[in-house]
Design a protein around this motif. Structure first.
Motif, PDB file in Angstrom:
ATOM      1  N   MET A  34       0.828  -1.204   0.000  1.00  0.00           N
ATOM      2  CA  MET A  34       0.000   0.000   0.000  1.00  0.00           C
ATOM      3  C   MET A  34       0.867   1.262   0.000  1.00  0.00           C
ATOM      4  O   MET A  34       0.555   2.233  -0.682  1.00  0.00           O
ATOM      5  CB  MET A  34      -0.930   0.015   1.211  1.00  0.00           C
ATOM      6  CG  MET A  34      -1.894   1.178   1.204  1.00  0.00           C
ATOM      7  SD  MET A  34      -2.944   1.234   2.644  1.00  0.00           S
ATOM      8  CE  MET A  34      -3.823  -0.295   2.480  1.00  0.00           C
ATOM      9  N   ALA A  35       1.964   1.238   0.731  1.00  0.00           N
ATOM     10  CA  ALA A  35       2.872   2.391   0.750  1.00  0.00           C
ATOM     11  C   ALA A  35       3.460   2.633  -0.640  1.00  0.00           C
ATOM     12  O   ALA A  35       3.574   3.778  -1.093  1.00  0.00           O
ATOM     13  CB  ALA A  35       3.979   2.171   1.771  1.00  0.00           C
ATOM     14  N   MET A  36       3.814   1.560  -1.344  1.00  0.00           N
ATOM     15  CA  MET A  36       4.353   1.704  -2.696  1.00  0.00           C
ATOM     16  C   MET A  36       3.290   2.252  -3.648  1.00  0.00           C
ATOM     17  O   MET A  36       3.579   3.112  -4.483  1.00  0.00           O
ATOM     18  CB  MET A  36       4.853   0.358  -3.211  1.00  0.00           C
ATOM     19  CG  MET A  36       5.479   0.438  -4.583  1.00  0.00           C
ATOM     20  SD  MET A  36       5.831  -1.162  -5.293  1.00  0.00           S
ATOM     21  CE  MET A  36       4.186  -1.762  -5.590  1.00  0.00           C
ATOM     22  N   ILE A  37       2.061   1.782  -3.523  1.00  0.00           N
ATOM     23  CA  ILE A  37       0.979   2.249  -4.390  1.00  0.00           C
ATOM     24  C   ILE A  37       0.711   3.732  -4.152  1.00  0.00           C
ATOM     25  O   ILE A  37       0.580   4.509  -5.101  1.00  0.00           O
ATOM     26  CB  ILE A  37      -0.295   1.413  -4.168  1.00  0.00           C
ATOM     27  CG1 ILE A  37      -0.073  -0.013  -4.658  1.00  0.00           C
ATOM     28  CG2 ILE A  37      -1.494   2.037  -4.871  1.00  0.00           C
ATOM     29  CD1 ILE A  37      -1.142  -0.978  -4.209  1.00  0.00           C
ATOM     30  N   VAL A  38       0.649   4.139  -2.883  1.00  0.00           N
ATOM     31  CA  VAL A  38       0.420   5.558  -2.568  1.00  0.00           C
ATOM     32  C   VAL A  38       1.559   6.406  -3.104  1.00  0.00           C
ATOM     33  O   VAL A  38       1.342   7.490  -3.656  1.00  0.00           O
ATOM     34  CB  VAL A  38       0.241   5.752  -1.042  1.00  0.00           C
ATOM     35  CG1 VAL A  38       0.276   7.214  -0.667  1.00  0.00           C
ATOM     36  CG2 VAL A  38      -1.056   5.117  -0.592  1.00  0.00           C
ATOM     37  N   ARG A  39       2.786   5.920  -3.009  1.00  0.00           N
ATOM     38  CA  ARG A  39       3.936   6.650  -3.549  1.00  0.00           C
ATOM     39  C   ARG A  39       3.806   6.839  -5.062  1.00  0.00           C
ATOM     40  O   ARG A  39       4.049   7.911  -5.592  1.00  0.00           O
ATOM     41  CB  ARG A  39       5.224   5.905  -3.227  1.00  0.00           C
ATOM     42  CG  ARG A  39       6.465   6.572  -3.745  1.00  0.00           C
ATOM     43  CD  ARG A  39       7.706   5.814  -3.283  1.00  0.00           C
ATOM     44  NE  ARG A  39       8.881   6.404  -3.845  1.00  0.00           N
ATOM     45  CZ  ARG A  39       9.507   5.939  -4.928  1.00  0.00           C
ATOM     46  NH1 ARG A  39       9.055   4.856  -5.533  1.00  0.00           N
ATOM     47  NH2 ARG A  39      10.568   6.545  -5.396  1.00  0.00           N
ATOM     48  N   HIS A  40       3.403   5.786  -5.757  1.00  0.00           N
ATOM     49  CA  HIS A  40       3.236   5.885  -7.210  1.00  0.00           C
ATOM     50  C   HIS A  40       2.107   6.838  -7.585  1.00  0.00           C
ATOM     51  O   HIS A  40       2.207   7.577  -8.567  1.00  0.00           O
ATOM     52  CB  HIS A  40       2.985   4.511  -7.817  1.00  0.00           C
ATOM     53  CG  HIS A  40       4.205   3.648  -7.838  1.00  0.00           C
ATOM     54  ND1 HIS A  40       4.186   2.346  -8.271  1.00  0.00           N
ATOM     55  CD2 HIS A  40       5.484   3.883  -7.478  1.00  0.00           C
ATOM     56  CE1 HIS A  40       5.392   1.835  -8.176  1.00  0.00           C
ATOM     57  NE2 HIS A  40       6.197   2.748  -7.684  1.00  0.00           N
ATOM     58  N   ILE A  41       1.022   6.820  -6.816  1.00  0.00           N
ATOM     59  CA  ILE A  41      -0.074   7.744  -7.097  1.00  0.00           C
ATOM     60  C   ILE A  41       0.392   9.182  -6.898  1.00  0.00           C
ATOM     61  O   ILE A  41       0.086  10.067  -7.697  1.00  0.00           O
ATOM     62  CB  ILE A  41      -1.299   7.421  -6.217  1.00  0.00           C
ATOM     63  CG1 ILE A  41      -1.954   6.115  -6.678  1.00  0.00           C
ATOM     64  CG2 ILE A  41      -2.321   8.556  -6.248  1.00  0.00           C
ATOM     65  CD1 ILE A  41      -3.053   5.619  -5.759  1.00  0.00           C
TER      66      ILE A  41
END
Length: 91
Positions: A60-67
């Motif tokens: 989830m942290a990686m996804i939020v970073r990409h967003i």
């Protein structure tokens, strides 16, 4: 407009928001599983759910970073594709 010659489809986009909601769903279930198995006295299952909880949180942290990186993460139609190696100019 020039024809794209890259190997990626012109309409390909990563469904980051869908992945985010799936991660939230996984976070809820792994949290519930960790607590429920700990209360019932199943430490092995509680540890397994806890490990999955850590993995889901990292994802989830990686996804939020990409967003938050914005549109440069997913190039638009005006970004030309990379040329295959045989078409590159030699220096």
């Amino acid at each position: 407009m020039a024809m794209r010659t890259g190997s990626e489809p012109t309409t390909a986009r990563s469904a980051l928001r869908v992945r985010l909601w799936l991660s939230v769903w996984g976070l809820v279930w792994t949290s519930f599983g960790t607590v429920a198995f700990a209360l019932v006295g199943r430490p092995g299952w509680a540890i397994a759910c806890g490990v999955l909880l850590l993995i889901v949180t990292a994802d989830m942290a990686m996804i939020v970073r990409h967003i938050r990186q914005g549109p440069h993460w997913q190039p638009g139609r005006n970004v030309p594709p990379y040329l295959p190696p045989e078409h590159r100019r030699r220096r």
